[in-house]
Design a protein around this motif. Structure first.
Motif, short mmCIF file in Angstrom:
data_model
loop_
_atom_site.label_atom_id
_atom_site.label_comp_id
_atom_site.label_asym_id
_atom_site.label_seq_id
_atom_site.Cartn_x
_atom_site.Cartn_y
_atom_site.Cartn_z
N GLY A 6 0.81 -1.20 0.00
CA GLY A 6 0.00 0.00 0.00
C GLY A 6 0.84 1.25 0.00
N ALA A 7 0.19 2.39 -0.08
CA ALA A 7 0.91 3.66 -0.17
C ALA A 7 1.77 3.93 1.06
CB ALA A 7 -0.10 4.80 -0.38
N ASP A 8 1.32 3.49 2.21
CA ASP A 8 2.09 3.74 3.44
C ASP A 8 3.06 2.62 3.76
OD1 ASP A 8 0.31 1.79 4.19
OD2 ASP A 8 -0.78 3.03 5.64
N ASN A 19 2.65 -0.38 4.96
CA ASN A 19 2.50 -1.16 6.20
C ASN A 19 1.66 -2.43 6.04
OD1 ASN A 19 -0.14 -0.28 6.07
ND2 ASN A 19 -0.05 0.98 7.93
N PHE A 20 1.26 -2.77 4.82
CA PHE A 20 0.49 -3.99 4.57
C PHE A 20 -0.80 -4.03 5.41
CE2 PHE A 20 4.67 -5.05 3.03
CZ PHE A 20 4.45 -5.86 1.91
N SER A 21 -1.42 -2.88 5.58
CA SER A 21 -2.68 -2.80 6.32
C SER A 21 -3.52 -1.69 5.71
CB SER A 21 -2.43 -2.52 7.80
OG SER A 21 -3.65 -2.42 8.51
N ASN A 22 -4.77 -2.00 5.40
CA ASN A 22 -5.68 -1.02 4.83
C ASN A 22 -6.55 -0.44 5.95
OD1 ASN A 22 -4.78 -1.42 2.18
ND2 ASN A 22 -6.18 -3.16 1.90
N GLU A 23 -6.33 0.83 6.27
CA GLU A 23 -7.06 1.49 7.34
C GLU A 23 -8.34 2.11 6.79
OE1 GLU A 23 -2.65 1.64 8.23
OE2 GLU A 23 -3.92 2.26 6.54
N GLN A 24 -9.49 1.65 7.29
CA GLN A 24 -10.75 2.26 6.88
C GLN A 24 -10.91 3.61 7.58
OE1 GLN A 24 -14.20 -0.33 6.10
NE2 GLN A 24 -13.16 -1.81 7.41
N SER A 25 -11.57 4.51 6.91
CA SER A 25 -11.73 5.85 7.46
C SER A 25 -12.80 5.86 8.55
CB SER A 25 -12.13 6.83 6.36
OG SER A 25 -13.45 6.56 5.90
N VAL A 26 -12.67 6.84 9.45
CA VAL A 26 -13.69 7.04 10.48
C VAL A 26 -15.04 7.32 9.82
CG1 VAL A 26 -14.44 8.59 12.32
CG2 VAL A 26 -12.07 7.78 12.26
N ALA A 27 -15.02 8.10 8.74
CA ALA A 27 -16.28 8.43 8.06
C ALA A 27 -16.97 7.19 7.52
CB ALA A 27 -16.00 9.42 6.93
N ALA A 28 -16.20 6.21 7.05
CA ALA A 28 -16.80 4.99 6.51
C ALA A 28 -17.41 4.13 7.61
CB ALA A 28 -15.76 4.20 5.74
N LEU A 29 -16.80 4.15 8.79
CA LEU A 29 -17.27 3.31 9.90
C LEU A 29 -18.38 3.97 10.71
CD1 LEU A 29 -13.88 1.88 11.23
CD2 LEU A 29 -15.46 0.84 9.61
N ARG A 30 -18.43 5.27 10.67
CA ARG A 30 -19.35 6.00 11.56
C ARG A 30 -20.81 5.57 11.39
NH1 ARG A 30 -18.45 10.12 15.66
NH2 ARG A 30 -20.48 10.07 16.65
N PRO A 31 -21.31 5.40 10.16
CA PRO A 31 -22.73 4.97 10.06
C PRO A 31 -23.01 3.64 10.74
CG PRO A 31 -21.92 5.81 7.96
CD PRO A 31 -20.73 5.67 8.85
N ARG A 36 2.63 -4.19 9.28
CA ARG A 36 3.93 -3.73 9.78
C ARG A 36 3.82 -2.48 10.65
NH1 ARG A 36 7.90 -4.35 4.45
NH2 ARG A 36 7.65 -6.62 4.19
N SER A 37 2.63 -1.96 10.81
CA SER A 37 2.44 -0.84 11.73
C SER A 37 2.40 -1.39 13.15
CB SER A 37 1.15 -0.10 11.39
OG SER A 37 0.97 1.02 12.22
N ASP A 38 2.05 -0.56 14.11
CA ASP A 38 1.91 -1.01 15.50
C ASP A 38 0.49 -0.70 15.96
OD1 ASP A 38 2.03 1.64 17.37
OD2 ASP A 38 3.32 1.89 15.60
N PHE A 39 0.07 -1.37 17.01
CA PHE A 39 -1.31 -1.24 17.47
C PHE A 39 -1.64 0.17 17.95
CE2 PHE A 39 -1.09 -5.98 18.03
CZ PHE A 39 -2.13 -6.29 17.16
N LEU A 40 -0.75 0.80 18.70
CA LEU A 40 -1.08 2.10 19.25
C LEU A 40 -1.25 3.15 18.16
CD1 LEU A 40 -1.63 3.87 21.67
CD2 LEU A 40 0.84 4.21 21.94
N SER A 41 -0.37 3.13 17.16
CA SER A 41 -0.50 4.10 16.07
C SER A 41 -1.85 3.96 15.38
CB SER A 41 0.64 3.90 15.06
OG SER A 41 1.89 4.16 15.65
N GLN A 42 -2.27 2.73 15.15
CA GLN A 42 -3.56 2.55 14.50
C GLN A 42 -4.72 2.89 15.43
OE1 GLN A 42 -3.93 -1.28 12.52
NE2 GLN A 42 -2.96 -0.39 10.70
N ALA A 43 -4.62 2.55 16.69
CA ALA A 43 -5.71 2.86 17.63
C ALA A 43 -5.96 4.37 17.69
CB ALA A 43 -5.38 2.32 19.01
N ARG A 44 -4.91 5.15 17.68
CA ARG A 44 -5.06 6.60 17.76
C ARG A 44 -5.87 7.15 16.58
NH1 ARG A 44 -1.78 9.14 21.51
NH2 ARG A 44 -0.03 7.91 22.35
#
Length: 590
Positions: A399-401, A403-415, A435-443
Motif C-alpha cells: 500500500g501507499a504507506d 505497512n500492509f494494512s488497509n485502514e478504513q476511514s472514520v467516516a466509513a465506519l461511523r454509520p 507492519r504498523s503497530d497497534f497504538l499508532s492505528q488505535a489513535r
C-alpha cells in the motif's frame, strides 16, 4: 441558593432574628446566603434564633473513608458545616441510639457526631464488684475526648444533645437521661442535654415529637436516614435554628452500612441528597438506580461516605462515569460478569472476511439481534448483541504507506457505529496492523473510541515484523505493546468519563502473545478479554481453549469464536453454553 464553599470556621452565636435575616458578609469575604428558617418553628418574639452555616466541599470529588464511625462523623461535619450552635451526639457502635439521634439531627438541621462509648468501670483488685474509675481533676466522671471537643469548638456549639450513653463530653455523669434535666455547662464548654436512646426521651430533651422507628433492623437504618426529608417538626424554642441555604451543588454516595448513619444524617441535615451503594459492591457504576440518580442530580460535587470506598480503585472516575447516565441493557455500566456479548465479526468493506459484511448496517443490526436472541435464557446473564468491526484489514500488498494494512476511514465506519448505538448493539473495533503497530492505528480511531459503546480489539495474528508479510507466518505481539495500548485506552476512558470498555486480544496459539503473564488487567476502565478464535474440529478447538486458560492472567474475561463455514461442526447456542467451559463471556460469529 447554595451554601458557601469552605469559609473560614465561623461561630454563629445568639443572633437576633433581625440580625440573622439581614444581609451580611461571610468569613470568606462573600455575601452569606439568606438563611432558611424552619417554617414550622414559632419562637416567641423575644427568643434569640441562632443560625447554622453550611459549606460545600472545595473539590469536585471528596472521599470520606475514615475507618471508624467516630472519625467519619467528624470528617463529614467538617466537610459540610462551618458552624452549628446545636450539635447532636450519639455513642459509637450503637446503631439504635444513632438512628434516633440521626432523625433528631436532621429535624434540627445540625451535624450528628459520634462520641466514644463511656469508659468501663474499673475492676476491683479483690474480686468484689467493679467500682467506677477515678474522676478527672475537673470533677467530671468522663474526660473530654480531644477530637470530639475540637469539632464542637470549631462549630461554635453552645448546646449538645447527647442521645444514648455517650462518653467523651467532659461533663457530669456519663449516663443519665432527660429526666435529669439540662446540665449547666462548665465555663467554656457547651451545655449538654442528655437523653436515653428513645423517642420519648429525645422529645423531653428537644421538644421533637419523633415517631417510632420504621424498623428495628440495623441493616435498614442507613436507607431510612438517607430518605429523611427536611425538618417538619417543631423543636423547643431554645433549639430553634435559622438554617443556612441548602447545599444544592453537592450529592452524596454512602455505603449501605450502619457505620455510616452519622455521616448520612449530617449530609441530610445540610439538605444533601444521599444515594446508597451496597457494601459488597461499592461501585456506583454497578447499580442502575445510582447511575440514574447521579445523572439526574447533575451536581458538580460528590461526597463519597464509607470506609469500603477506600479499596475501590479509580472511584472518582467511576463517579464521573456514572453521572453521565449511560447504561448497558441490564442496567449499570459494568460489562462482566453480568453480561454475555454475542458478536458478528467482519468489515463493511467486503463480504469475504466475516458475516458482518454480508449485509448493510441496518440488516446487520437485525442479524446481530437475532443471533444474540439464541442465547437469551441459557444463562442468568443479560445477552448483548455486538459488532466486531475490522477497522484495519491486513493486506497482501504494502500500500501507499508500506505497512500492509488497509485502514478504513472514520467516516466509513461511523454509520455502522451510529446504527449500532441506536439499536443497543455494542461495538468493538478490530486492528490488523501489518507492519504498523497497534497504538499508532488505535489513535486513528480516537473519535470513535470516545463513544461510550465502542471498545477495541487487537489481532496479533496480523502484527508483523519489518520484513514480514501477511499469510507468510502467524504474527505476534509482546505484552508490553498490549499494555501500552491498554494504558492509552484506559486514560482516554478516564479523561472523558466513559463507562468501562472491552479491550480484547485475539489468541489461538500461546506464542501469539509474548510474556502473556505480564498483561496488565489492573485498570478498572478496561475489561480485558482473551479471545480464542481458532477454527476446525471441536476436539481441536476445545484443546486450544484449555491450553489458553492455563496460566492465564488473573482478571481476564474469555471469548469463543464459532466459524460458520470452517468449524466441524458449528456449535448451536445451547451447545456453546453447555460444552464450552467456562461459559464464554463473549461468543463471536465469523
Amino acid at each position: 441558593m447554595t451554601g458557601r464553599r469552605r469559609p473560614a470556621p465561623a461561630v454563629a452565636l445568639a443572633l437576633a432574628v433581625a440580625t440573622v435575616l439581614a444581609a451580611c458578609t461571610g468569613a470568606d469575604g462573600r455575601p452569606a446566603p439568606d438563611p432558611v428558617p424552619d417554617a414550622t418553628a414559632t419562637p416567641s418574639p423575644s427568643a434569640q434564633v441562632r443560625a447554622t452555616d453550611t459549606t460545600s466541599p472545595t473539590a469536585p470529588f471528596t472521599l470520606v473513608a475514615e475507618a471508624t464511625d467516630v472519625e467519619a462523623s467528624l470528617r463529614t461535619s467538617r466537610e459540610l458545616f462551618a458552624a452549628a450552635p446545636v450539635v447532636v451526639v450519639a455513642p459509637s457502635g450503637q446503631p439504635a441510639a444513632q438512628e434516633v439521634a440521626a432523625r433528631a439531627a436532621v429535624e434540627l438541621g445540625v451535624p450528628l457526631l459520634v462520641g466514644p462509648a463511656p469508659a468501663p468501670a474499673a475492676a476491683s483488685t479483690d474480686g468484689s464488684a467493679a467500682t467506677p474509675s477515678a474522676p478527672p481533676p475537673d470533677g467530671s466522671t468522663e474526660a473530654a475526648d480531644p477530637a470530639l471537643s475540637g469539632e464542637l469548638d470549631r462549630l461554635g456549639a453552645t448546646t449538645v444533645v447527647a442521645v444514648g450513653d455517650v462518653g467523651g463530653l467532659g461533663e457530669g455523669s456519663a449516663g443519665g437521661s432527660a429526666d435529669d434535666g439540662p446540665e449547666a455547662g462548665t465555663p467554656g464548654r457547651p451545655e449538654v442535654r442528655r437523653a436515653a436512646a428513645s423517642v420519648a426521651a429525645v422529645a423531653d430533651a428537644t421538644g421533637l415529637r419523633l415517631g417510632a422507628p420504621a424498623s428495628t433492623d440495623p441493616s435498614t437504618f442507613a436507607a431510612g436516614v438517607a430518605a429523611l426529608g427536611p425538618g417538619t417538626l417543631t423543636p423547643a424554642a431554645d433549639l430553634t435554628l435559622a438554617r443556612d441555604a441548602p447545599l444544592d451543588d453537592v450529592v452524596a454516595l454512602a455505603v449501605d452500612t450502619p457505620e455510616q448513619l452519622a455521616s448520612i444524617a449530617t449530609a441530610r441535615a445540610a439538605a444533601v441528597p444521599v444515594h446508597l451503594v451496597p457494601a459488597s459492591a461499592p461501585n456506583p457504576q454497578a447499580t442502575a438506580s445510582v447511575v440514574e440518580a447521579l445523572h439526574t442530580a447533575a451536581r458538580p460535587r460528590t461526597l463519597a461516605l464509607g470506609a469500603a470506598f477506600a479499596a475501590e480503585p479509580a472511584l472518582e472516575w467511576k463517579v464521573r462515569s456514572a453521572a453521565t447516565g449511560v447504561q448497558l441493557p441490564a442496567g449499570g455500566q459494568l460489562l462482566f460478569p453480568r453480561h454475555q456479548f454475542v458478536a458478528l465479526y467482519g468489515t463493511p468493506a467486503t463480504t469475504t472476511l466475516g458475516v458482518l459484511g454480508e449485509q448493510d448496517a441496518a440488516a446487520s443490526v437485525q442479524r446481530a439481534r437475532e443471533v444474540a436472541a439464541g442465547y437469551t435464557g441459557l444463562t442468568d446473564r443479560t445477552v448483548v448483541p455486538m459488532f466486531e468491526i475490522i477497522a484495519t484489514v491486513a493486506a497482501g500488498s504494502a500500500g501507499a504507506d508500506g505497512n500492509f494494512s488497509n485502514e478504513q476511514s472514520v467516516a466509513a465506519l461511523r454509520p455502522w457505529v451510529d446504527a449500532a448505538a441506536a439499536a443497543g448493539v455494542y461495538v468493538v473495533l478490530d486492528l490488523q496492523p501489518g507492519r504498523s503497530d497497534f497504538l499508532s492505528q488505535a489513535r486513528q480511531y480516537e473519535e470513535l473510541l470516545r463513544l461510550p459503546h465502542v471498545g477495541l480489539a487487537l489481532d496479533p495474528e496480523w502484527r508483523l515484523g519489518p520484513d514480514e508479510q501477511p499469510l507468510q507466518r502467524i504474527g505476534s505481539v509482546d505484552a508490553a505493546e498490549v499494555n501500552e495500548v491498554g494504558r492509552w485506552l484506559a486514560d482516554l476512558t478516564n479523561a472523558h468519563a466513559l463507562p468501562p470498555k472491552i479491550f480484547l486480544v485475539h489468541q489461538f496459539r500461546l506464542d501469539m502473545i509474548g510474556n502473556r503473564a505480564a498483561l496488565d488487567t489492573s485498570r478498572p476502565e478496561l475489561a480485558v478479554v482473551l479471545h480464542a478464535d481458532g477454527q476446525g474440529s471441536q476436539p481441536a478447538k476445545q484443546a486450544t481453549w484449555r491450553t489458553l486458560h492455563g496460566d492465564a492472567p488473573a482478571g481476564v474475561a474469555w471469548g469463543w469464536k464459532n466459524f460458520l463455514d470452517e468449524d466441524l461442526p458449528v456449535l448451536t447456542p445451547e451447545q456453546t453454553v453447555r460444552d464450552v467451559s467456562p461459559v464464554p463471556d463473549l461468543v463471536t460469529y465469523q
